[in-house]
Design a protein around this motif. Sequence first.
Motif, PDB file in Angstrom:
ATOM      1  N   CYS A  18       7.019 -82.518 106.033  1.00 20.60           N
ATOM      2  CA  CYS A  18       7.884 -81.363 106.296  1.00 20.60           C
ATOM      3  C   CYS A  18       8.485 -80.813 105.013  1.00 20.60           C
ATOM      4  CB  CYS A  18       8.991 -81.745 107.278  1.00 20.60           C
ATOM      5  SG  CYS A  18       8.415 -82.015 108.949  1.00 20.60           S
ATOM      6  N   LEU A  19       8.817 -81.702 104.091  1.00 25.31           N
ATOM      7  CA  LEU A  19       9.375 -81.257 102.814  1.00 25.31           C
ATOM      8  C   LEU A  19       8.337 -80.473 102.006  1.00 25.31           C
ATOM      9  CD1 LEU A  19      12.052 -81.449 101.321  1.00 25.31           C
ATOM     10  CD2 LEU A  19      11.177 -83.468 100.163  1.00 25.31           C
ATOM     11  N   LEU A  20       7.084 -80.908 102.044  1.00 19.18           N
ATOM     12  CA  LEU A  20       6.021 -80.156 101.372  1.00 19.18           C
ATOM     13  C   LEU A  20       5.811 -78.794 102.021  1.00 19.18           C
ATOM     14  CD1 LEU A  20       3.400 -82.962 100.665  1.00 19.18           C
ATOM     15  CD2 LEU A  20       4.811 -81.738  99.015  1.00 19.18           C
ATOM     16  N   LEU A  21       5.876 -78.737 103.353  1.00 16.10           N
ATOM     17  CA  LEU A  21       5.730 -77.451 104.039  1.00 16.10           C
ATOM     18  C   LEU A  21       6.910 -76.528 103.734  1.00 16.10           C
ATOM     19  CD1 LEU A  21       4.265 -78.608 107.446  1.00 16.10           C
ATOM     20  CD2 LEU A  21       3.110 -77.293 105.675  1.00 16.10           C
ATOM     21  N   ALA A  22       8.105 -77.101 103.575  1.00 20.24           N
ATOM     22  CA  ALA A  22       9.271 -76.296 103.206  1.00 20.24           C
ATOM     23  C   ALA A  22       9.095 -75.709 101.808  1.00 20.24           C
ATOM     24  CB  ALA A  22      10.536 -77.147 103.271  1.00 20.24           C
ATOM     25  N   ALA A  23       8.581 -76.515 100.886  1.00 21.53           N
ATOM     26  CA  ALA A  23       8.344 -76.026  99.526  1.00 21.53           C
ATOM     27  C   ALA A  23       7.273 -74.937  99.522  1.00 21.53           C
ATOM     28  CB  ALA A  23       7.930 -77.178  98.616  1.00 21.53           C
ATOM     29  N   ARG A  24       6.241 -75.121 100.329  1.00 20.77           N
ATOM     30  CA  ARG A  24       5.174 -74.116 100.414  1.00 20.77           C
ATOM     31  C   ARG A  24       5.701 -72.803 100.979  1.00 20.77           C
ATOM     32  NH1 ARG A  24       0.511 -73.940 104.740  1.00 20.77           N
ATOM     33  NH2 ARG A  24      -0.703 -72.243 103.891  1.00 20.77           N
ATOM     34  N   THR A 103      13.476 -58.967 104.922  1.00 20.63           N
ATOM     35  CA  THR A 103      14.859 -59.372 105.120  1.00 20.63           C
ATOM     36  C   THR A 103      14.978 -60.808 104.640  1.00 20.63           C
ATOM     37  OG1 THR A 103      14.487 -60.162 107.366  1.00 20.63           O
ATOM     38  CG2 THR A 103      15.179 -57.867 107.121  1.00 20.63           C
ATOM     39  N   LEU A 104      16.136 -61.155 104.124  1.00 20.29           N
ATOM     40  CA  LEU A 104      16.332 -62.496 103.598  1.00 20.29           C
ATOM     41  C   LEU A 104      16.162 -63.549 104.686  1.00 20.29           C
ATOM     42  CD1 LEU A 104      17.016 -63.956 100.998  1.00 20.29           C
ATOM     43  CD2 LEU A 104      19.417 -63.826 101.636  1.00 20.29           C
ATOM     44  N   ARG A 105      16.664 -63.246 105.892  1.00 21.21           N
ATOM     45  CA  ARG A 105      16.548 -64.215 106.977  1.00 21.21           C
ATOM     46  C   ARG A 105      15.093 -64.434 107.387  1.00 21.21           C
ATOM     47  NH1 ARG A 105      20.608 -62.003 111.322  1.00 21.21           N
ATOM     48  NH2 ARG A 105      20.046 -60.069 110.325  1.00 21.21           N
ATOM     49  N   HIS A 106      14.300 -63.374 107.436  1.00 19.52           N
ATOM     50  CA  HIS A 106      12.910 -63.516 107.862  1.00 19.52           C
ATOM     51  C   HIS A 106      12.056 -64.186 106.794  1.00 19.52           C
ATOM     52  CE1 HIS A 106       8.897 -62.313 109.358  1.00 19.52           C
ATOM     53  NE2 HIS A 106       9.492 -62.427 110.517  1.00 19.52           N
ATOM     54  N   LEU A 107      12.369 -63.966 105.534  1.00 21.00           N
ATOM     55  CA  LEU A 107      11.601 -64.596 104.462  1.00 21.00           C
ATOM     56  C   LEU A 107      11.921 -66.081 104.330  1.00 21.00           C
ATOM     57  CD1 LEU A 107      11.710 -61.910 101.633  1.00 21.00           C
ATOM     58  CD2 LEU A 107       9.722 -62.637 102.940  1.00 21.00           C
ATOM     59  N   LEU A 108      13.175 -66.463 104.535  1.00 20.62           N
ATOM     60  CA  LEU A 108      13.583 -67.849 104.291  1.00 20.62           C
ATOM     61  C   LEU A 108      13.674 -68.705 105.546  1.00 20.62           C
ATOM     62  CD1 LEU A 108      16.250 -67.348 101.520  1.00 20.62           C
ATOM     63  CD2 LEU A 108      13.847 -67.950 101.293  1.00 20.62           C
ATOM     64  N   ALA A 109      13.517 -68.132 106.725  1.00 23.37           N
ATOM     65  CA  ALA A 109      13.628 -68.909 107.961  1.00 23.37           C
ATOM     66  C   ALA A 109      12.590 -70.027 108.060  1.00 23.37           C
ATOM     67  CB  ALA A 109      13.537 -67.990 109.177  1.00 23.37           C
ATOM     68  N   PRO A 110      11.318 -69.813 107.723  1.00 24.79           N
ATOM     69  CA  PRO A 110      10.363 -70.926 107.816  1.00 24.79           C
ATOM     70  C   PRO A 110      10.705 -72.091 106.898  1.00 24.79           C
ATOM     71  CG  PRO A 110       9.189 -68.850 107.676  1.00 24.79           C
ATOM     72  CD  PRO A 110      10.623 -68.556 107.407  1.00 24.79           C
ATOM     73  N   SER A 111      11.097 -71.802 105.658  1.00 20.83           N
ATOM     74  CA  SER A 111      11.417 -72.904 104.746  1.00 20.83           C
ATOM     75  C   SER A 111      12.673 -73.640 105.199  1.00 20.83           C
ATOM     76  CB  SER A 111      11.582 -72.394 103.315  1.00 20.83           C
ATOM     77  OG  SER A 111      12.611 -71.443 103.249  1.00 20.83           O
ATOM     78  N   PHE A 112      13.648 -72.926 105.749  1.00 19.10           N
ATOM     79  CA  PHE A 112      14.846 -73.587 106.249  1.00 19.10           C
ATOM     80  C   PHE A 112      14.517 -74.483 107.440  1.00 19.10           C
ATOM     81  CE2 PHE A 112      18.530 -73.672 109.110  1.00 19.10           C
ATOM     82  CZ  PHE A 112      19.428 -74.318 108.282  1.00 19.10           C
ATOM     83  N   GLY A 113      13.654 -74.014 108.339  1.00 18.27           N
ATOM     84  CA  GLY A 113      13.263 -74.830 109.494  1.00 18.27           C
ATOM     85  C   GLY A 113      12.540 -76.099 109.089  1.00 18.27           C
ATOM     86  N   TRP A 114      11.622 -75.985 108.138  1.00 21.17           N
ATOM     87  CA  TRP A 114      10.906 -77.178 107.672  1.00 21.17           C
ATOM     88  C   TRP A 114      11.835 -78.131 106.939  1.00 21.17           C
ATOM     89  CZ3 TRP A 114       6.893 -78.559 110.018  1.00 21.17           C
ATOM     90  CH2 TRP A 114       5.944 -77.649 110.454  1.00 21.17           C
ATOM     91  N   PHE A 115      12.768 -77.591 106.173  1.00 24.12           N
ATOM     92  CA  PHE A 115      13.719 -78.442 105.458  1.00 24.12           C
ATOM     93  C   PHE A 115      14.626 -79.173 106.445  1.00 24.12           C
ATOM     94  CE2 PHE A 115      17.798 -79.144 103.306  1.00 24.12           C
ATOM     95  CZ  PHE A 115      17.360 -79.983 102.302  1.00 24.12           C
ATOM     96  N   LEU A 116      15.045 -78.497 107.490  1.00 24.48           N
ATOM     97  CA  LEU A 116      15.872 -79.134 108.514  1.00 24.48           C
ATOM     98  C   LEU A 116      15.098 -80.234 109.231  1.00 24.48           C
ATOM     99  CD1 LEU A 116      18.679 -78.913 109.756  1.00 24.48           C
ATOM    100  CD2 LEU A 116      17.708 -77.361 111.441  1.00 24.48           C
ATOM    101  N   SER A 117      13.825 -79.988 109.531  1.00 17.96           N
ATOM    102  CA  SER A 117      12.984 -81.015 110.157  1.00 17.96           C
ATOM    103  C   SER A 117      12.803 -82.208 109.225  1.00 17.96           C
ATOM    104  CB  SER A 117      11.614 -80.434 110.518  1.00 17.96           C
ATOM    105  OG  SER A 117      11.749 -79.384 111.429  1.00 17.96           O
TER     106      SER A 117
END
Length: 130
Positions: A18-24, A103-117
């Motif tokens: 998940c951390l690798l997917l967040a970085a990606r 939008t900042l939320r749409h660009l960063l939402a996937p990385s935030f979700g993976w980081f939370l996981s």
Amino acid sequence: MDAELVLSALGTGFGLGCLLLAARAALTAVRLWTRGLRVKGLVVGRAPADRRHGGLVVFSDHLGRELVLDPGAYAPLCGLPPIGRTVPVVYVRERPTAARLWTLRHLLAPSFGWFLSSTVAFGTAAAATS
């Protein structure tokens, strides 16, 4: 095999994945931010037979082709305006079909979700060893 060790190994492995997917996802957002082409898209409604919520975004790429961006079910949470309004869209010239909302939320939402996981998985692994 010890159950705590297996749970710890699975949690750590899943957390690293998940951390690798967040970085990606974060690198993808940075690439779109720096090299992306920004255009205006129009928010349109879905077909009446489509049961999914939220609108679609229609935009033209650099070659003049009309493309449709589906921001997903959580589009209102990521800053999609109501139907009939325009919204900025960003894409890389080589891959206009992989566009995102500007939008900042749409660009960063996937990385935030993976980081939370990843955080939850690492926490589970740490709790299994204690």
